[in-house]
Design a protein around this motif. Structure first.
Motif, PDB file in Angstrom:
ATOM      1  N   GLU A 132       3.091  -8.175 -19.881  1.00 25.44           N
ATOM      2  CA  GLU A 132       2.428  -6.881 -19.372  1.00 25.44           C
ATOM      3  C   GLU A 132       1.604  -6.828 -18.202  1.00 25.44           C
ATOM      4  OE1 GLU A 132       3.190  -4.260 -21.009  1.00 25.44           O
ATOM      5  OE2 GLU A 132       3.765  -4.704 -23.105  1.00 25.44           O
ATOM      6  N   PRO A 133       2.331  -7.303 -17.010  1.00 27.69           N
ATOM      7  CA  PRO A 133       1.673  -7.376 -15.767  1.00 27.69           C
ATOM      8  C   PRO A 133       0.912  -6.155 -15.319  1.00 27.69           C
ATOM      9  CG  PRO A 133       4.064  -7.794 -15.610  1.00 27.69           C
ATOM     10  CD  PRO A 133       3.824  -7.653 -17.004  1.00 27.69           C
ATOM     11  N   SER A 134       1.893  -4.876 -15.990  1.00 25.82           N
ATOM     12  CA  SER A 134       1.465  -3.545 -15.214  1.00 25.82           C
ATOM     13  C   SER A 134       0.476  -2.866 -15.963  1.00 25.82           C
ATOM     14  CB  SER A 134       2.719  -2.806 -15.278  1.00 25.82           C
ATOM     15  OG  SER A 134       3.258  -2.638 -16.394  1.00 25.82           O
ATOM     16  N   LEU A 135      -0.005  -3.491 -17.130  1.00 27.13           N
ATOM     17  CA  LEU A 135      -0.990  -2.944 -17.972  1.00 27.13           C
ATOM     18  C   LEU A 135      -2.347  -2.354 -17.502  1.00 27.13           C
ATOM     19  CD1 LEU A 135      -1.319  -2.169 -21.031  1.00 27.13           C
ATOM     20  CD2 LEU A 135      -2.505  -4.281 -21.488  1.00 27.13           C
ATOM     21  N   GLY A 136      -2.472  -1.003 -17.289  1.00 28.47           N
ATOM     22  CA  GLY A 136      -3.804  -0.250 -17.008  1.00 28.47           C
ATOM     23  C   GLY A 136      -4.063  -0.168 -15.328  1.00 28.47           C
ATOM     24  N   LEU A 137      -2.831  -0.358 -14.686  1.00 30.15           N
ATOM     25  CA  LEU A 137      -2.890  -0.355 -13.252  1.00 30.15           C
ATOM     26  C   LEU A 137      -2.237   1.106 -13.066  1.00 30.15           C
ATOM     27  CD1 LEU A 137      -1.144  -3.878 -12.046  1.00 30.15           C
ATOM     28  CD2 LEU A 137      -3.583  -3.028 -12.487  1.00 30.15           C
ATOM     29  N   ALA A 138      -2.669   1.621 -11.734  1.00 27.95           N
ATOM     30  CA  ALA A 138      -2.296   2.876 -11.321  1.00 27.95           C
ATOM     31  C   ALA A 138      -0.688   2.578 -10.717  1.00 27.95           C
ATOM     32  CB  ALA A 138      -3.148   3.198 -10.025  1.00 27.95           C
ATOM     33  N   PRO A 139       0.061   3.860 -10.795  1.00 25.01           N
ATOM     34  CA  PRO A 139       1.212   3.722 -10.306  1.00 25.01           C
ATOM     35  C   PRO A 139       1.602   2.938  -9.090  1.00 25.01           C
ATOM     36  CG  PRO A 139       0.702   5.636 -11.136  1.00 25.01           C
ATOM     37  CD  PRO A 139      -0.441   5.147 -11.076  1.00 25.01           C
ATOM     38  N   TYR A 140       0.872   3.073  -8.166  1.00 20.53           N
ATOM     39  CA  TYR A 140       1.199   2.566  -6.742  1.00 20.53           C
ATOM     40  C   TYR A 140       0.940   1.015  -6.758  1.00 20.53           C
ATOM     41  CZ  TYR A 140      -3.809   1.670  -5.465  1.00 20.53           C
ATOM     42  OH  TYR A 140      -5.078   1.462  -5.236  1.00 20.53           O
ATOM     43  N   LEU A 141       0.182   0.493  -7.785  1.00 21.99           N
ATOM     44  CA  LEU A 141      -0.633  -0.743  -7.969  1.00 21.99           C
ATOM     45  C   LEU A 141       0.770  -1.592  -8.770  1.00 21.99           C
ATOM     46  CD1 LEU A 141      -4.016  -0.959  -8.369  1.00 21.99           C
ATOM     47  CD2 LEU A 141      -2.775  -2.085  -6.637  1.00 21.99           C
TER      48      LEU A 141
END
Length: 263
Positions: free
Chosen positions: A168-177
């Motif tokens: 889950e590397p995208s967990l809790g990140l803003a869309p651009y991040l």
């Protein structure tokens, strides 16, 4: 050629709960493979099976085998698996908040005896993640969520792995991040020739970078194929990609679409 292979693997927690039920997965050398599925499907358990982190959670492989570079790794402890080229980025980043980014990177280099090599690896990580160079003297606990995720990946790469597993590397990140993180994952795979096994609930982002994908439900692989094949499947689109058609729920008393993979 297969780098990692799981063959008919079953995992039990507390000798009672069957979390993974006969899963078979193949990650080729230089491949980028995504594991998709809902919470509790067994995706993270698959990664812990490979990295050797089941035991602290009272989990055990009760059936099947796991091979890496053709070698059975189930009897090898977690540190030895790292030395063989497997590294695991856990969900939630897990950086050392009281250390700087540079110190976090050094903490992953106990296997390297050559200081010049360690310095070279750090420079490579700072080139790959320029934000970490800018924040090299800050405490990691004060970095943003995206910067901490970059640091977690960079720290894993300091071991010079053949396979990196990302939970889950995208967990809790803003869309651009999220876009930036997935671009980095693609670069790691293409430029550094590191195989990637990616667990991700953001199916659209995962299928954009993956070569192949496996869909897991209730501890079983229910579908696998190329990213294009899974992206085109209407059930995957409805369940994980936002749907392909609007359903008028007011026009029906009960609506329940039976997924084709359960038919």
């Amino acid at each position: 050629m297969s780098l990692l292979a799981l063959n008919n693997v079953e995992v039990v927690y507390d000798q009672v709960f069957l979390a993974v039920k006969g899963i078979s997965i193949d990650v080729p050398e230089g491949g980028l493979v995504a594991l998709l599925g809902a919470n509790g499907a067994g995706k993270s358990t698959v990664l812990k099976t490979v990295s050797g982190l089941l035991k602290p959670e009272r989990g055990a492989v009760t059936r099947g085998d796991v091979t890496f570079n053709g070698e059975d790794i189930l009897k090898i402890d977690a540190p030895e698996r790292v030395r063989k080229g497997i590294v695991h980025c856990l969900e939630g980043r897990r950086v050392f908040g009281h250390l700087t980014p540079a110190e976090n990177l050094i903490a992953a280099t106990s296997m390297h005896n050559d200081r010049a090599r360690v310095r070279d690896l750090m420079e490579r990580m700072f080139d790959l993640f320029p934000r970490l160079r800018d924040r090299a003297k800050a405490k990691a606990g004060y970095l943003s969520g995206g910067e901490q995720q970059m640091l977690a990946i960079a720290r894993a790469l300091m071991t010079e792995p053949k396979l990196i597993m990302l939970d889950e590397p995208s967990l809790g990140l803003a869309p651009y991040l999220v876009d930036e993180i997935f671009d980095i994952i693609r670069r790691i795979n293409t430029e550094q020739k590191v195989a990637v096994l990616l667990v991700e609930q953001n199916a659209a982002a995962a299928l954009d970078v993956a070569h192949t994908a496996y869909l897991i439900e209730n501890g079983r692989v229910v579908m696998n194929g190329t990213a294009e094949v899974l992206r085109a499947n209407p059930d995957v689109q409805d369940a994980y990609l936002g749907g392909v058609a609007k359903v008028d729920y007011h026009a029906v008393k009960h609506y329940r679409r039976r997924k084709r993979w359960l038919a």
